[in-house]
Design an enzyme around this catalytic site. Structure first.
Site, PDB file in Angstrom:
ATOM      1  N   LEU A 110      80.993 -52.887  -9.035  1.00 39.29           N
ATOM      2  CA  LEU A 110      81.783 -52.405  -7.902  1.00 39.29           C
ATOM      3  C   LEU A 110      81.133 -52.903  -6.617  1.00 39.29           C
ATOM      4  CD1 LEU A 110      82.730 -48.630  -8.494  1.00 39.29           C
ATOM      5  CD2 LEU A 110      84.296 -50.547  -8.138  1.00 39.29           C
ATOM      6  N   ASP A 111      81.923 -53.390  -5.675  1.00 36.80           N
ATOM      7  CA  ASP A 111      81.401 -53.802  -4.378  1.00 36.80           C
ATOM      8  C   ASP A 111      80.759 -52.613  -3.663  1.00 36.80           C
ATOM      9  OD1 ASP A 111      82.296 -56.383  -4.701  1.00 36.80           O
ATOM     10  OD2 ASP A 111      84.132 -56.102  -3.539  1.00 36.80           O
ATOM     11  N   PRO A 112      79.793 -52.852  -2.777  1.00 39.47           N
ATOM     12  CA  PRO A 112      79.159 -51.748  -2.042  1.00 39.47           C
ATOM     13  C   PRO A 112      80.149 -50.863  -1.291  1.00 39.47           C
ATOM     14  CG  PRO A 112      77.871 -53.738  -1.781  1.00 39.47           C
ATOM     15  CD  PRO A 112      79.131 -54.142  -2.495  1.00 39.47           C
ATOM     16  N   LEU A 113      81.207 -51.442  -0.732  1.00 43.87           N
ATOM     17  CA  LEU A 113      82.172 -50.646   0.019  1.00 43.87           C
ATOM     18  C   LEU A 113      83.078 -49.817  -0.872  1.00 43.87           C
ATOM     19  CD1 LEU A 113      83.344 -53.016   2.913  1.00 43.87           C
ATOM     20  CD2 LEU A 113      81.714 -51.132   3.007  1.00 43.87           C
ATOM     21  N   ALA A 114      83.088 -50.100  -2.160  1.00 44.88           N
ATOM     22  CA  ALA A 114      83.960 -49.380  -3.089  1.00 44.88           C
ATOM     23  C   ALA A 114      83.255 -48.156  -3.663  1.00 44.88           C
ATOM     24  CB  ALA A 114      84.392 -50.304  -4.223  1.00 44.88           C
TER      25      ALA A 114
END
Length: 313
Positions: free
Chosen positions: A51-55
């Site tokens: 998962l991306d950091p912003l997700a």
């Protein structure tokens, strides 16, 4: 504060199974994994699907023997709830990047709903410039961060479903989608905007499903770190074979299971085995079980099953 005793820590190192973590935004998947690993004192851990950091949202964590099954959930469908910000394009196709284009145009609900069908099924998608895909041996995001322009080719991906949930305000709309391996929701937000005549980017993303794992099984990271009783973890620990829900199961006798455990193949050519093999095709991978307990991942070839990964559960 971690109050596990020495004996508790020794027990924790032998944990095997799956934890369905609710990853908070602001952390990489590896950072979240390492915090859980430090809490549980587990020697071997992995995660299924970055998962991306912003997700935020569902991050399956494999403990112990479950790490042998990580590859099998990567092929499963994933579901997301996400918000698109209309009128602004960014270098990263999400809220982190620099603005590259702006527009006062905003799509109507009718236009959005009319555009959705063209994104469904097998489609060609160009990955975001800031992605982990390799170009000439280097990650695309590394090239982009150095000011380069990585040339990423469109590739086939699968979008199972896409639904408009709400028009949140003039600038934002929220959707839910289910997609296959290699699909970028950031690219979908970008492409929706292009189709609807306005630049766009992904402003929020939450994953709710990965293969057999869904949001009802999640435990928040802060709740896990606050646990003082190691036994409380058992409520959230799922069996190793949970990741193998989409793989055919094959029941074995104890003698057959022992052959697999020792690395030997098991012949299934006798007529009595025809019912067990009725739905198997040559080359299929199966989850071999004895009395309902997973023994190994095995491949069916030429009338026999051969061990691929032995599972000590």
């Amino acid at each position: 504060m971690n109050t596990m005793t020495t004996s508790d820590n020794a027990k924790a190192t032998r944990l095997s199974g799956w934890l369905v973590l609710d990853k908070p935004a602001g952390l990489t998947s590896t950072q979240a994994l390492n915090r859980v690993k430090a809490k549980l004192r587990v020697r071997k851990m992995g995660h299924g699907g970055t998962l991306d950091p912003l997700a935020s949202g569902l991050l399956p964590l494999a403990l112990g023997e479950a790490t042998k099954t990580v590859g099998y959930i990567m092929e499963g469908l994933k579901s997301y709830r996400f918000t698109v910000r209309w009128g602004i394009a960014r270098t990263t196709d999400d809220g982190e990047g620099e603005i590259t284009e702006e527009s006062a145009a905003r799509p109507s609900r009718e236009a959005i709903e009319a555009a959705i069908p063209q994104f469904l099924g097998e489609i060609q998608q160009t990955p975001p410039t800031y992605s982990a895909i390799k170009v000439d041996g280097r990650r695309a995001y590394d090239i982009a961060r150095e000011g380069g322009d990585p040339q990423l080719e469109p590739r086939p991906v699968h979008l199972e479903s896409l639904d408009l949930v709400s028009i949140d305000d003039r600038d934002h709309a929220t959707f839910v989608c289910t997609c296959g391996k290699g699909f970028y929701v950031r690219a979908l937000a970008r492409d929706l905007g292009e189709t609807l005549g306005t630049p766009a980017h992904l402003s929020a993303l939450r994953r709710t499903r990965v293969g057999a794992f869904d949001s009802e099984e999640m435990i928040p990271l802060d709740a896990l770190e606050a646990m003082d009783d190691p036994q409380a973890l058992q409520h959230y620990l799922l069996p190793v074979e949970t990741a193998l829900a989409d793989i055919p199961a094959l029941a074995l006798t104890e003698a057959e299971a022992n052959r697999l455990r020792s690395g030997q193949s098991v012949s299934l050519l006798k007529r009595a085995n025809l019912e067990r093999l009725r739905e198997l095709e040559n080359g299929d991978v199966v989850c071999a079980k004895v009395q309902g307990r997973a023994v190994a991942l095995a491949r069916f070839e030429a009338g026999a099953i051969r061990p691929v990964r032995i599972l000590h559960v």
